[in-house]
Design a protein around this motif. Structure first.
Motif, PDB file in Angstrom:
ATOM      1  N   HIS A 237       0.716  -1.132  -0.041  1.00  0.00           N
ATOM      2  CA  HIS A 237       0.154   0.075  -0.037  1.00  0.00           C
ATOM      3  C   HIS A 237       0.946   1.216   0.017  1.00  0.00           C
ATOM      4  N   ILE A 238       2.006   1.197   0.417  1.00  0.00           N
ATOM      5  CA  ILE A 238       2.895   2.355   0.706  1.00  0.00           C
ATOM      6  C   ILE A 238       3.412   2.835  -0.594  1.00  0.00           C
ATOM      7  N   GLU A 239       3.418   1.718  -1.717  1.00  0.00           N
ATOM      8  CA  GLU A 239       3.788   2.135  -3.162  1.00  0.00           C
ATOM      9  C   GLU A 239       3.006   3.191  -3.824  1.00  0.00           C
ATOM     10  N   ARG A 240       1.724   3.265  -3.430  1.00  0.00           N
ATOM     11  CA  ARG A 240       0.885   4.267  -4.103  1.00  0.00           C
ATOM     12  C   ARG A 240       0.865   5.692  -3.421  1.00  0.00           C
ATOM     13  N   ASN A 241       1.785   5.878  -2.103  1.00  0.00           N
ATOM     14  CA  ASN A 241       1.519   7.172  -1.584  1.00  0.00           C
ATOM     15  C   ASN A 241       2.467   8.179  -2.192  1.00  0.00           C
ATOM     16  N   SER A 242       2.110   9.213  -2.357  1.00  0.00           N
ATOM     17  CA  SER A 242       2.926  10.413  -2.908  1.00  0.00           C
ATOM     18  C   SER A 242       4.224  10.892  -1.903  1.00  0.00           C
ATOM     19  N   ILE A 243       3.748  10.855  -0.435  1.00  0.00           N
ATOM     20  CA  ILE A 243       4.493  11.131   0.539  1.00  0.00           C
ATOM     21  C   ILE A 243       4.404  10.341   1.562  1.00  0.00           C
ATOM     22  N   LEU A 244       5.826   9.870   2.098  1.00  0.00           N
ATOM     23  CA  LEU A 244       5.708   9.029   3.339  1.00  0.00           C
ATOM     24  C   LEU A 244       5.873   9.948   4.632  1.00  0.00           C
ATOM     25  N   LEU A 245       5.079   9.757   5.559  1.00  0.00           N
ATOM     26  CA  LEU A 245       5.279  10.317   6.753  1.00  0.00           C
ATOM     27  C   LEU A 245       5.797   9.322   7.683  1.00  0.00           C
ATOM     28  N   PHE A 246       6.860   9.410   8.219  1.00  0.00           N
ATOM     29  CA  PHE A 246       7.468   8.490   9.183  1.00  0.00           C
ATOM     30  C   PHE A 246       7.234   8.965  10.655  1.00  0.00           C
ATOM     31  N   LEU A 247       6.523   8.280  11.455  1.00  0.00           N
ATOM     32  CA  LEU A 247       6.399   8.439  12.748  1.00  0.00           C
ATOM     33  C   LEU A 247       7.112   7.533  13.745  1.00  0.00           C
ATOM     34  N   GLU A 272      12.739   1.512  -5.101  1.00  0.00           N
ATOM     35  CA  GLU A 272      11.936   2.909  -5.448  1.00  0.00           C
ATOM     36  C   GLU A 272      11.553   3.705  -4.358  1.00  0.00           C
ATOM     37  N   LEU A 273      10.821   3.032  -3.305  1.00  0.00           N
ATOM     38  CA  LEU A 273      10.262   3.614  -2.239  1.00  0.00           C
ATOM     39  C   LEU A 273      11.101   4.838  -1.617  1.00  0.00           C
ATOM     40  N   LEU A 274      12.555   4.590  -1.846  1.00  0.00           N
ATOM     41  CA  LEU A 274      13.334   5.647  -1.136  1.00  0.00           C
ATOM     42  C   LEU A 274      13.348   6.972  -2.078  1.00  0.00           C
ATOM     43  N   GLU A 275      12.764   6.870  -3.085  1.00  0.00           N
ATOM     44  CA  GLU A 275      12.750   8.025  -4.256  1.00  0.00           C
ATOM     45  C   GLU A 275      11.773   9.091  -3.664  1.00  0.00           C
ATOM     46  N   LYS A 276      10.703   8.386  -2.849  1.00  0.00           N
ATOM     47  CA  LYS A 276       9.366   9.403  -2.508  1.00  0.00           C
ATOM     48  C   LYS A 276       9.926  10.496  -1.450  1.00  0.00           C
ATOM     49  N   LYS A 277       9.131  11.546  -1.412  1.00  0.00           N
ATOM     50  CA  LYS A 277       9.542  12.509  -0.406  1.00  0.00           C
ATOM     51  C   LYS A 277       9.238  11.933   0.998  1.00  0.00           C
ATOM     52  N   ARG A 278       9.851  12.442   1.649  1.00  0.00           N
ATOM     53  CA  ARG A 278       9.780  11.927   3.280  1.00  0.00           C
ATOM     54  C   ARG A 278       9.691  13.176   4.222  1.00  0.00           C
TER      55      ARG A 278
END
Length: 331
Positions: A237-247, A272-278
């Motif tokens: 499911h994380i693959e489809r998110n534009s931004i990853l918010l780490f808690l 490729e997930l590491l290319e997303k904005k965090r």
């Protein structure tokens, strides 16, 4: 959305319709004892189609409907009449659904827009009637084409939630509490690991009636990419998110190490997930005082914007909204 009602993985046996046979009919009329060929073409078999529906959020409706069978095309008739086409089966699915061939694992396609269609199994073409085979030297062909066979096989449907922001963190990091504070979503919240057993979506309202979608993903543990804990069941499911918010909770023994562990699990699952904005939110600010906060802040070594928040008291939530909106709109 009830926990038992969220289904994001189903297997369906799909079979498209066979094409109808062409007709080998010869014209017979009064005073025309030896009429020529007038056999019509057979109809095409029905397709099995997947169609996007933005009013759906789960594959539950397909869980107990394991077979999608389209009907066959009808044979051609006399007077060059074409047989009726078979009826197609249209499977309504949520946006973000990926279809794969169950035998080979090959991706057939994915649905990202409302109303978008994807043919999973194409129906067979109808056979040509004998009318199509007449020539100057073969004026009364007494044969016609059979219809093509349809396609069949098992297809796997996987739902990858479409959301602007995906929450990433270890179990009990405060993801569900944050989602409940920022939106009208009411995920289960409790003080023990793995409270969240399914993804939850919420609409986060921003300034001037703008909004964005946030997804609470079940907690990650070390080895999740290998299937430990809830494993890859929800990592997709994380693959489809534009931004990853780490808690990361402020009570973590080492915030930097916990952040790097989360990054490593995502990288091992899909680089490729590491290319997303965090963006990083350090949660449970209400558990420490201002002095300890300053001491912790001096030790932070993060490669993403961060802020301290308390979802329970509401501290830092507006600046967090601003940071997420900024990341979403590249400003």
């Amino acid at each position: 959305m009830a926990e038992s009602n969220f289904i994001d993985y189903v297997k369906i046996f799909c079979r498209s319709g066979h094409g109808g046979a062409g007709s080998a009919h010869l014209r017979r009329e009064k005073f025309v004892p030896k009429g020529g060929p007038d056999g019509g073409d057979g109809g095409c078999g029905g397709d099995v189609i997947m169609q996007g529906n933005d009013q759906m959020w789960t594959l539950l409706h397909l869980k107990y409907n394991k077979h999608a069978l389209a009907s066959n095309g009808q044979p051609g008739g006399k007077q060059r009449s074409t047989g009726a086409n078979g009826t197609s089966v249209v499977l309504q699915v949520p946006l973000g659904t990926v279809a794969k061939d169950d035998e080979t694992g090959e991706v057939i396609g994915e649905i990202l827009r409302n109303g978008e269609q994807l043919v999973l199994k194409r129906g067979g073409r109808g056979g040509l009637g004998n009318w199509n085979f007449r020539t100057a030297t073969r004026q009364t062909p007494r044969f016609a084409q059979p219809g093509e066979e349809g396609q069949e096989g098992w297809v796997t449907l996987e739902l990858k939630l479409l959301a602007d922001v995906g929450l990433v963190g270890f179990p009990n990091a405060g993801k569900s509490t944050l989602l409940a504070s920022l939106s009208a979503a009411r995920p289960k919240v409790a003080d023990y690991p793995f409270t969240t057993l399914q993804p939850n979506l919420g609409i986060v309202h921003y300034r001037d009636d703008y909004s964005f979608v946030m997804a609470d993903i079940p907690g990650i543990i070390e080895g999740a990419h290998e299937g430990r804990g809830l494993g890859i069941q929800f990592l997709r499911h994380i693959e489809r998110n534009s931004i990853l918010l780490f808690l990361i909770p402020v009570t973590s023994g080492d915030i930097n190490a916990e952040y790097r562990t989360l990054l490593r699990e995502l990288e091992l699952y899909n680089p490729e997930l590491l290319e997303k904005k965090r963006v990083v939110a350090i949660t449970k600010l209400d558990l420490i005082d201002a002095e300890l906060k300053r001491e912790i802040e001096e030790t932070l070594d993060l490669d993403a914007p961060y802020g301290f928040i308390s979802a329970i008291k509401g501290d830092g939530l507006m600046p967090l909204r601003d940071e997420l909106w900024k990341a979403l709109h590249n400003s």
